[in-house]
Design a protein around this motif. Structure first.
Motif, PDB file in Angstrom:
ATOM      1  N   GLN A 256       0.803  -1.259  -0.003  1.00 10.70           N
ATOM      2  CA  GLN A 256      -0.045  -0.029  -0.027  1.00 10.70           C
ATOM      3  C   GLN A 256       0.706   1.271   0.027  1.00 10.70           C
ATOM      4  OE1 GLN A 256      -2.634  -0.794   3.259  1.00 10.70           O
ATOM      5  NE2 GLN A 256      -4.336  -1.006   2.040  1.00 10.70           N
ATOM      6  N   LYS A 257       1.800   1.315   0.798  1.00 11.58           N
ATOM      7  CA  LYS A 257       2.572   2.637   0.942  1.00 11.58           C
ATOM      8  C   LYS A 257       3.982   2.367   1.716  1.00 11.58           C
ATOM      9  CE  LYS A 257       0.703   4.630   5.213  1.00 11.58           C
ATOM     10  NZ  LYS A 257       0.310   5.739   5.873  1.00 11.58           N
ATOM     11  N   HIS A 259       6.862   4.981   3.504  1.00 15.55           N
ATOM     12  CA  HIS A 259       7.142   6.076   4.081  1.00 15.55           C
ATOM     13  C   HIS A 259       8.399   5.852   5.089  1.00 15.55           C
ATOM     14  CE1 HIS A 259       4.410   4.486   7.062  1.00 15.55           C
ATOM     15  NE2 HIS A 259       4.864   5.158   7.756  1.00 15.55           N
TER      16      HIS A 259
END
Length: 998
Positions: A256-257, A259
């Motif tokens: 999903q992501k 970071h």
């Protein structure tokens, strides 16, 4: 010779002088023509000529845009060492040694996520790790201000940041075809240092919503030796410092992501450190599990409902169908758990599978109830029929031949068999004769009186009422469960389950020994409301009501310091303490070298400090980073820890104005004396070396040394499984000097029990870590003497929930399933025998599966007692039916001999009672039930009389035809007692078992 006209002859050889003279004598027009001809020839000569193809690639000439200016510093005649002055500086000391912290920027490009392991709870990632810093000692003169790229072998001669991966299990720098290292230096001393690394790191996953879960994992980077006073790690470009390859994909997860975050980490023994985080979130794909788990489980439940539509007298068919669906559900559950860790809480898939299992199991119990109630009703009618042993006046009777195995077509022919047909005596030998007597509804007196008591066998033409209701109730309940489970697009746990899981994990965390203090707050996976709920539950157990209210108020006030998901956390500011605050020190000038400062060349470090004198005391403290695994089969454990040594070596003392320590590069360790520690009874161990050797060397001006290592060790642990899985194991990691006896080296725990710290995120899926503590003993070797030995002891208590769900509960269900046999008609041999055999085989499979993951110990385990006692109960249920069947056969033989002596005034001769298995189809029942007498009267009941003719019968017996006897269809006494004795005995066993082992 020159021809007239002044033109050179074409066939002759003229000198250049004559040609020039002739050209000069030409007219101007001819000169112009000749000039144009020469000009065209010159232009054509400049054009590229078409060459013959030779198979060789011709490189285009570089444009002026790519042309680089020459730099005198990059001539091949020079060497990098004189250019970078590597030999003029001591690179075991960091840049700006003794001054402010050196900033080191980081950026990362993730090349791939190689694997995610649920069993080991870790992930493997390949990435490009780049460092940016400035080292003025590497500055060089340059006219173009361009960077220089050197071979990776030069890294070993200069200073580089000692970044390592926190909570990593294993990692390595790729070395094919050479070490995947890049070193680029700019003229002003800026350095770019890049590596290609594959790392396997720990990820504490939460499977309470598996397989509808999302997992968040982190890769943590930190300097091993340099605190934030010496080295400041930061993301060079903020969130843009993390790049990912476009081709990254996982078969089971959707990424999903990615970071980045950064925080401070604190160690009580060494200080504060900058820590960088690479965070990524994974959402699991559900399609595979829908296809392989949910869909088959749903089909098995629906298949079990087919039993409700089968005739309730077809005992073998319905029992076999129920058994096969139960076994298939057990296989699905076993397959799912084989690829998952043994967690101590319930998962979403467990809820679905076990609820489906219960539905399948209830379908078996439903038929047991139907069969039992049918038998009771037959028993009541049998008692009424026994009052009229014979019947002389049967209306509209028909006689048919029956061998017990007729088909549907044969049943149709039986229904229309003519009344006038009478078989000869010799054709009826050893045949069963069935008389169907029909009573008319119009004859009320006979219906209420005589014929009511003369019914031979009552056959239900309609479906049992329980089956009718089950056809609606079971599907409706299962659909309702699915609606609750899947809405809204995630499993809604049974109320209280999710909060209970969070409470259990929190309670376990509070119960274990406190770990190393950390600045970063915990990130509970619970929502704020659930966190407060189970926090208050814990308070309510241990406090009175008034204190509980104060505790609740404290929670509301303190929750602002907890990092809730989706809520921004502000890092608390930290004031520098006088102990950690550093100031400039002239003794730490970069102009000096560590060998000169520490006078390494003036001493022989192959001898211990105080050689020849008393024993040198060496203090030890340990911080346990992780317990990677506990193996019952190999009887060992794997632990990653920070091992720190403290001693004093006056030969390393140096002058200082502020009495502050110095941190050196780990390569200096090879030049001084360090204790020769080893791990007793270890199978394998290694010091982590990514990105550099995880070694810290810190020296104080008075000669005190702090030497720290990051080590992963696999050591032996002698476990006792006599109470498995209700056991508690105690393991020890033993540290000892290999060469120095207690006369030369005295090992001790530097701070007693406080010398052992644990990371607060240590967790094991199968165990609860109860306690860590330290001890010290002396070890004696007959050949070498006495040695100090330090022990790291820890106690592990096994979580019982997994084994309750996967071992004890299935075994109990199999025992209960074997009891269903007691409620099935004893004449249903094809149903009761397969039921018993299947439960026996299933118990054998459960026992084999448990023992496959355990060592072959020479004593009995607690789980063996439970499983083998359960196996005996299942086996006895099979023997019980063998006894029932045998005694029934003996009883019928006696009754048959007794009936042969009794004669009736009318009816067929030599009536015998026979065994019926009750396994005839609906078509047969319908055909028999559709029989109509010749006068057109509609029957409402059917009477069955079974007689057997024999050639050896006497004339008196042959004349006594039409006699009626009742068939014994009641339950055997052994079945009645077994329905009470077996459950009572098993419940008593469970009470004794759990009272002893729990």
């Amino acid at each position: 010779m020159v021809k007239p006209g002044g033109i050179c002859p074409a066939e002759g050889l003229c000198s250049a002088a004559y040609c020039i003279i002739d050209i000069c004598r030409m007219p101007y027009f001819m000169r112009f023509i000749l000039f144009l001809f020469c000009l065209v020839a010159l232009v054509e000569s400049r054009k590229p000529r078409r060459k013959r193809w030779t198979g060789q690639l011709e490189m285009p000439k570089q444009s002026h845009l790519y042309k680089k200016n020459l730099d005198a510093t990059k001539h091949g005649a020079g060497k990098p060492q004189p250019l970078l002055r590597v030999d003029d500086h001591d690179f075991t000391m960091r840049p700006a040694f003794g001054g402010p912290a050196i900033p080191v920027g980081m950026d990362v490009q993730v090349e791939s996520l190689d694997s995610i392991s649920e069993v080991d709870m870790d992930f493997t990632m390949t990435l490009y790790l780049r460092h940016y810093w400035r080292d003025e000692r590497l500055a060089f003169p340059s006219t173009s201000n361009k960077s220089m790229t050197f071979d990776g072998r030069l890294v070993k001669k200069i200073w580089v940041p000692d970044v390592f991966f926190v909570h990593s299990k294993r990692s390595f720098i790729h070395d094919t075809t050479t070490d995947n290292i890049m070193l680029r230096v700019f003229p002003d001393g800026h350095v770019l240092y890049s590596m290609r690394i594959t790392v396997t790191a720990m990820c504490n996953m939460d499977f309470s919503h598996f397989p509808l879960d999302s997992q968040t994992c982190s890769l943590e980077l930190e300097s091993y030796a340099y605190t934030d006073e010496d080295l400041m790690l930061y993301w060079k470009n903020g969130d843009e410092s993390l790049k990912t390859d476009d081709k990254i994909s996982l078969s089971q997860f959707l990424i999903q992501k990615f970071h980045t975050t950064s925080r401070l980490a604190f160690y009580s023994s060494t200080g504060w450190y900058n820590r960088l985080y690479i965070n990524f979130t994974l959402h699991r794909h559900i399609f595979f599990f829908l296809l392989q788990i949910y869909f088959p489980a749903t089909l098995m439940v629906m298949l079990s409902w087919v039993s409700f539509w089968i005739d309730h007298r077809a005992v073998p068919a319905r029992v076999s169908l129920g058994i096969m669906t139960v076994l298939t559900m057990s296989t699905i559950i076993t397959g799912v758990n084989a690829s998952m860790p043994r967690v101590s809480y319930i998962r979403a898939v467990d809820i679905y599978l076990w609820v489906s299992f219960v539905f399948v199991f209830l379908s078996v119990l439903e038929y047991a109830a139907v069969n039992y109630l049918t038998t009771l009703q037959e028993q009541k009618e049998q008692k009424v029929r026994e009052k009229f042993p014979c019947m002389c006046g049967m209306l509209h009777s028909r006689t048919m031949m029956l061998d017990g195995s007729y088909s549907e077509s044969e049943a149709n022919s039986l229904a229309g068999y003519p009344r006038s047909h009478i078989l000869p005596e010799e054709e009826r030998q050893d045949k069963i004769v069935v008389h169907l007597a029909l009573n008319s509804e119009l004859t009320s007196s006979r219906k209420r009186g005589l014929l009511k008591g003369q019914m031979g066998l009552y056959i239900f033409q309609n479906t049992h009422a329980i089956d009718k209701y089950s056809r609606l109730i079971f599907p409706a309940c299962y659909i309702f469960f699915n609606l609750i489970y899947w809405a809204p697009h995630r499993p809604l746990m049974v109320p209280g389950i999710w909060s209970l899981n969070e409470y259990i994990r929190f309670h376990h965390q509070e119960a274990r020994a406190p770990g190393e203090a950390r600045l970063e707050p915990m990130e509970p996976t619970a929502s704020r409301e659930n966190y407060l709920i189970w926090k208050s539950m814990l308070a309510a157990q241990n406090m009175k009501f008034g204190i509980f209210l104060l505790w609740w108020g404290w929670i509301l006030a303190a929750e602002s310091t907890v990092h809730w998901p989706g809520r921004e956390v502000h890092e608390p500011s930290r004031k520098g303490s006088p102990i950690l605050k550093r100031s400039s020190d002239i003794t730490k000038s970069p102009l000096s070298k560590s060998e000169q400062l520490l006078r390494i060349d003036d001493h022989d470090f192959s001898m211990r400090p105080g050689f020849g004198g008393p024993a040198i005391p060496v203090g030890v403290d340990v911080q346990v980073e992780s317990l990677d695994s506990i193996s019952e089969v190999d009887m060992d454990f794997t632990m990653t820890l920070y091992l720190r040594h403290y001693w004093k070596d006056e030969r390393l003392s140096f002058p200082s104005t502020n009495n502050l320590s110095m941190t050196f590069d780990g390569r200096l360790v090879k030049k001084i004396w360090v204790p020769d520690m080893f791990f007793v009874h270890s199978k394998r161990s290694f010091i982590h070396d990514t990105t550099t050797d995880n070694v810290m060397l810190r020296v104080q001006p008075d000669g005190k040394v702090l030497y720290s290592l990051r080590v992963t060790v696999t050591a032996m642990c002698n476990m006792d499984f006599s109470r498995f899985p209700l056991d508690t194991q105690t393991c020890s990691l033993e540290i000892e000097s290999y060469a120095y006896t207690e006369d030369d080296l005295m090992l001790y725990w530097k701070k007693g029990n406080d010398s052992l710290k644990t990371d607060e995120r240590i967790s094991l899926s199968q165990f609860l870590i109860q306690e860590f503590h330290t001890t010290t003993k002396l070890a004696f070797y007959s050949s070498t003497g006495w040695y100090n030995r330090l022990y790291i002891n820890f106690t592990l208590r096994r979580h019982i929930f997994f084994f309750l769900l996967q071992t004890y509960f299935p075994a109990t269900l199999m025992v209960m399933l074997s009891w269903v046999s007691f409620w099935i008609d004893r004449r249903a041999v094809p149903a009761r025998v397969p039921l018993g055999i299947t439960t026996v085989l299933t118990m054998s499979t459960i026992i084999t599966g448990v023992n496959a993951s355990m060592p072959r110990v020479s004593y009995i385990k607690a789980v063996d007692i439970y499983l083998w006692v359960s196996f005996v109960f299942v086996f006895l249920s099979v023997l019980e039916y063998a006894a029932v069947n045998y005694l029934t056969t003996v009883q019928e033989r006696k009754e048959r001999k007794l009936r042969e002596k009794i004669s009736c005034s009318c009816g067929p001769s030599q009536p015998r009672a026979v065994m019926l298995d009750g396994s005839y189809s609906d078509g047969e029942v319908n055909d028999l039930g559709g029989y109509m007498p010749e006068n057109g009267e509609k029957p409402d009941r059917m009477m069955v009389q079974l007689t057997l003719a024999s050639e050896r019968g006497s004339p008196q017996r042959k004349s006594q035809r039409g006699s009626y006897v009742s068939m014994r269809i009641n339950t055997h006494a052994i079945d009645k007692y077994s329905r009470i004795i077996f459950p009572a005995a098993y419940i008593l066993f469970n009470l004794i078992y759990w009272s002893i082992f729990s």
